[in-house]
Write an enzyme that holds these catalytic residues in place. Structure first.
Site, PDB file in Angstrom:
ATOM      1  N   ARG A 273       0.851  -1.203   0.000  1.00 47.30           N
ATOM      2  CA  ARG A 273       0.000   0.000   0.000  1.00 47.30           C
ATOM      3  C   ARG A 273       0.884   1.249   0.000  1.00 47.30           C
ATOM      4  O   ARG A 273       0.621   2.217  -0.719  1.00 47.30           O
ATOM      5  CB  ARG A 273      -0.910   0.004   1.242  1.00 47.30           C
ATOM      6  CG  ARG A 273      -2.051  -0.987   1.156  1.00 47.30           C
ATOM      7  CD  ARG A 273      -3.051  -0.778   2.289  1.00 47.30           C
ATOM      8  NE  ARG A 273      -2.610  -1.332   3.560  1.00 47.30           N
ATOM      9  CZ  ARG A 273      -3.003  -2.504   4.059  1.00 47.30           C
ATOM     10  NH1 ARG A 273      -3.859  -3.247   3.379  1.00 47.30           N
ATOM     11  NH2 ARG A 273      -2.570  -2.921   5.231  1.00 47.30           N
ATOM     12  N   PHE A 289     -11.422  -4.843  -5.623  1.00 45.58           N
ATOM     13  CA  PHE A 289     -11.417  -5.626  -4.364  1.00 45.58           C
ATOM     14  C   PHE A 289     -10.837  -4.734  -3.248  1.00 45.58           C
ATOM     15  O   PHE A 289      -9.877  -5.091  -2.581  1.00 45.58           O
ATOM     16  CB  PHE A 289     -10.597  -6.917  -4.508  1.00 45.58           C
ATOM     17  CG  PHE A 289     -10.940  -7.748  -5.720  1.00 45.58           C
ATOM     18  CD1 PHE A 289     -12.020  -8.616  -5.686  1.00 45.58           C
ATOM     19  CD2 PHE A 289     -10.187  -7.656  -6.885  1.00 45.58           C
ATOM     20  CE1 PHE A 289     -12.338  -9.398  -6.812  1.00 45.58           C
ATOM     21  CE2 PHE A 289     -10.500  -8.421  -8.001  1.00 45.58           C
ATOM     22  CZ  PHE A 289     -11.578  -9.301  -7.960  1.00 45.58           C
ATOM     23  N   ASP A 311     -15.848  -3.013  -4.562  1.00 49.51           N
ATOM     24  CA  ASP A 311     -15.874  -4.215  -3.739  1.00 49.51           C
ATOM     25  C   ASP A 311     -17.301  -4.746  -3.712  1.00 49.51           C
ATOM     26  O   ASP A 311     -18.262  -3.987  -3.856  1.00 49.51           O
ATOM     27  CB  ASP A 311     -15.386  -3.929  -2.308  1.00 49.51           C
ATOM     28  CG  ASP A 311     -14.919  -5.191  -1.597  1.00 49.51           C
ATOM     29  OD1 ASP A 311     -13.705  -5.434  -1.538  1.00 49.51           O
ATOM     30  OD2 ASP A 311     -15.782  -5.970  -1.113  1.00 49.51           O
ATOM     31  N   ASP A 361      -6.525  -6.889  -6.201  1.00 49.99           N
ATOM     32  CA  ASP A 361      -6.139  -7.643  -4.994  1.00 49.99           C
ATOM     33  C   ASP A 361      -7.297  -8.554  -4.589  1.00 49.99           C
ATOM     34  O   ASP A 361      -7.952  -8.318  -3.565  1.00 49.99           O
ATOM     35  CB  ASP A 361      -5.782  -6.661  -3.856  1.00 49.99           C
ATOM     36  CG  ASP A 361      -5.276  -7.382  -2.620  1.00 49.99           C
ATOM     37  OD1 ASP A 361      -4.812  -8.531  -2.735  1.00 49.99           O
ATOM     38  OD2 ASP A 361      -5.357  -6.798  -1.516  1.00 49.99           O
ATOM     39  N   CYS A 401      -3.295 -14.130  -3.441  1.00 56.94           N
ATOM     40  CA  CYS A 401      -3.026 -14.586  -2.061  1.00 56.94           C
ATOM     41  C   CYS A 401      -3.395 -16.058  -1.930  1.00 56.94           C
ATOM     42  O   CYS A 401      -3.683 -16.537  -0.843  1.00 56.94           O
ATOM     43  CB  CYS A 401      -3.769 -13.724  -1.051  1.00 56.94           C
ATOM     44  SG  CYS A 401      -5.543 -13.770  -1.227  1.00 56.94           S
TER      45      CYS A 401
HETATM   46  N1  SAH Z   1      -6.832  -4.777  -0.887  1.00 55.08           N
HETATM   47  C1  SAH Z   1      -7.557  -4.906   0.357  1.00 55.08           C
HETATM   48  C2  SAH Z   1      -7.886  -6.350   0.688  1.00 55.08           C
HETATM   49  C3  SAH Z   1      -8.708  -7.079  -0.355  1.00 55.08           C
HETATM   50  S1  SAH Z   1      -9.448  -8.511   0.262  1.00 55.08           S
HETATM   51  C4  SAH Z   1      -6.764  -4.217   1.468  1.00 55.08           C
HETATM   52  O1  SAH Z   1      -5.608  -3.828   1.257  1.00 55.08           O
HETATM   53  O2  SAH Z   1      -7.320  -4.052   2.556  1.00 55.08           O
HETATM   54  C5  SAH Z   1     -10.486  -9.032  -1.010  1.00 55.08           C
HETATM   55  C6  SAH Z   1     -11.792  -8.254  -1.147  1.00 55.08           C
HETATM   56  O3  SAH Z   1     -12.463  -8.767  -2.290  1.00 55.08           O
HETATM   57  C7  SAH Z   1     -12.795  -8.366  -0.020  1.00 55.08           C
HETATM   58  O4  SAH Z   1     -13.096  -7.080   0.454  1.00 55.08           O
HETATM   59  C8  SAH Z   1     -14.062  -8.981  -0.653  1.00 55.08           C
HETATM   60  O5  SAH Z   1     -15.266  -8.402  -0.180  1.00 55.08           O
HETATM   61  C9  SAH Z   1     -13.868  -8.640  -2.094  1.00 55.08           C
HETATM   62  N2  SAH Z   1     -14.503  -9.517  -3.087  1.00 55.08           N
HETATM   63  C10 SAH Z   1     -14.523 -10.862  -3.125  1.00 55.08           C
HETATM   64  N3  SAH Z   1     -15.068 -11.299  -4.285  1.00 55.08           N
HETATM   65  C11 SAH Z   1     -15.414 -10.168  -4.980  1.00 55.08           C
HETATM   66  C12 SAH Z   1     -15.995  -9.940  -6.255  1.00 55.08           C
HETATM   67  N4  SAH Z   1     -16.336 -10.959  -7.058  1.00 55.08           N
HETATM   68  N5  SAH Z   1     -16.185  -8.671  -6.640  1.00 55.08           N
HETATM   69  C13 SAH Z   1     -15.845  -7.652  -5.846  1.00 55.08           C
HETATM   70  N6  SAH Z   1     -15.265  -7.812  -4.647  1.00 55.08           N
HETATM   71  C14 SAH Z   1     -15.067  -9.049  -4.211  1.00 55.08           C
END
Ligand code: SAH
Length: 458
Positions: A273, A289, A311, A361, A401
């Site tokens: 980040r 995401f 998200d 992500d 991940c």
């Molecule tokens: N980059 C973030 C963490 C991402 S975690 C950080 O630094 O804090 C992954 C995220 O993907 C979660 O918030 C989850 O709600 C979202 N997610 C999962 N499947 C998804 C989809 N199909 N479309 C949009 N968001 C999704």
């Protein structure tokens, strides 16, 4: 004495009743202290053993409890890989219960390790120690935990953040145990029966060494089912404050310890980040995401022209909006969208929208290697669309991940996506989890987070 071996002579002999499937009585067994004698509640364990373990694996009931490996299958243990898969086991001697600590031996009877036994899991044993003279008891856990804590304090992360991963499971010599710190709150996540058995001891040690106001347990990840464990979510020690927050590199993030994802926040992306912030100036950024807005807030502080964050979770987006406000960042440059990224990226493509910096992500598409093929299709899809949405010279921050996808495979998937998108790209950075998520050299699976920063040709 090790917890299981001191009492092996008291193991009930109930093979004749093994056809009667007993209810899962995990709590009764796993909470038994190391000093306690086995009682009638342990009988179902041997019945379950019969149900779950191939009968060919049943060894000598009268001998000392031990896991005996097939000839040649000791190799990974000799390289100090801490997992023993069911397929590597020749037989299990004695009548051990799930979560017992057993010696693991090669086919000639040589000692290899002490490991926590779980007949219900494909990972049938996880190694606690490689030393025969070691005793797996409260003192053992105190040493391992103290070691992990002193490794964290050497990182001097406290200057950067009051949130950090204190214990990173196998890589800290504590298979199945994760502990994250958010200020004076600790969140503990248990993902193996071995760690589950010691959960109270572990909580006591954490309380003594870290003195948190609360230890909260988030043992509710999907992987618990693979271990035959029930889900658990609640306060273990102290009281959970109304507001838990992480202050990371000067940015404040609210952490929903009870209902947020993982233990509430993605500590592993801290450094990545921060890198994004340094590259965001005057750029149109797309953060896919976005969860509670981690990358988005850093990009905004770094001077991004606009940040569109997507998200699927409305709850995460509500916290993201709060985070934006409490950091006094310019809300007019931020747009939030609750949507499925797979759909949203196509819509953006159809609208001919373009960005200078895109972050992908996603959640774990492949928890294990068995899901790798399906996951690969998902990664390729979003990366291909990401490449198409970038302006010439734009940057793609792309992550996986998934423990089931290696760094090498991930790079190949991304290369395939670039090819299909018709772009040339260079790797500018190889990224990983932050240093509070160390990876045991003999356990490459610990390197679950990998990322690439790619620059598409101008
Ligand atoms: N980059 C973030 C963490 C991402 S975690 C950080 O630094 O804090 C992954 C995220 O993907 C979660 O918030 C989850 O709600 C979202 N997610 C999962 N499947 C998804 C989809 N199909 N479309 C949009 N968001 C999704």
């Amino acid at each position: 004495m090790n917890q299981s071996n001191s009492k092996r002579s008291s193991f009930p002999r109930r093979r004749e009743s093994s056809k009667t499937k007993a209810p899962h009585s995990g709590q009764g067994r796993t909470h038994r202290s190391s000093g306690g004698r086995k009682n009638h509640r342990d009988v179902p364990a041997s019945q379950e053993l019969s149900d779950h373990l191939d009968s060919r694996l049943r060894g000598n009931d009268d001998g000392p409890a031990a896991i005996i490996l097939k000839a040649g299958r000791e190799k990974s243990l000799l390289r100090r890989h801490p997992w023993i898969f069911s397929g590597a086991i020749e037989r299990v001697d004695g009548m051990p219960a799930s979560s017992d600590t057993l010696p693991v031996r090669d086919d000639a009877g040589n000692f290899l390790a002490w490991a926590a036994y779980n007949p219900d899991s494909q990972i049938t044993a996880r190694v606690w120690s490689w030393h025969e003279q070691e005793t797996i008891d409260a003192r053992f856990f105190r040493n391992r935990i103290a070691n992990a804590l002193s490794a964290r304090s050497e990182l001097k992360l406290a200057d950067k953040s009051n949130g950090m991963r204190l214990i990173h499971a196998e890589s800290d010599g504590l298979p199945g145990l994760i502990v994250d710190q958010y200020g004076d709150v600790l969140v503990m996540q248990i993902g193996s029966v071995g760690a589950e058995r010691w959960r109270d001891t572990i909580a006591d040690i954490l309380q003594e060494l870290c003195k948190p106001v609360c230890i909260y347990e988030r043992s509710d990840s999907d992987s618990r089912a693979l271990e035959g464990l029930e889900l658990r979510n609640g306060v273990m020690r102290g009281t959970l404050p109304d507001n838990v927050e992480v202050i990371e590199n000067g940015l404040r993030f609210k952490v929903d310890v009870a209902a947020g994802q993982k233990t509430g926040f993605y500590l592993d992306q801290r450094d990545n980040r921060a890198l994004t912030e340094t590259l965001a100036r005057d750029k149109d950024v797309l953060n896919c995401f976005c969860y509670t807005g981690g990358f988005s807030l850093y990009a905004l502080r770094g001077g991004a022209k606009s940040v569109l964050s997507i998200d699927a979770s409305g709850d995460a987006l509500r916290i993201a909006a709060e985070n934006l406000t409490c950091n006094s960042l310019d809300a007019t440059r931020a747009e939030w969208q609750e949507a499925d990224v797979f759909v949203a990226l196509r819509t953006l493509r159809d609208q001919n929208r373009k960005f200078d910096l895109i972050i992908l992500d996603p959640p774990k598409f492949a928890p294990t290697a068995a899901f790798a093929e399906k996951a690969a299709r998902g990664y390729k899809d979003i990366n291909l669309l990401g490449f198409k949405l970038l302006r010439p010279g734009g940057l793609l921050f792309t992550y996986s991940c998934s423990g089931g996808i290696s760094e090498d495979l991930f790079q190949k998937i991304v290369a395939g996506a670039a090819l299909d998108a018709g772009v040339d790209a260079q790797i500018v950075h190889h990224l990983h989890a932050s240093a509070d998520h160390p990876v045991l050299l003999s356990f490459p699976e610990g390197a679950y987070l990998k990322g690439l920063v790619l620059r598409v040709a101008g």
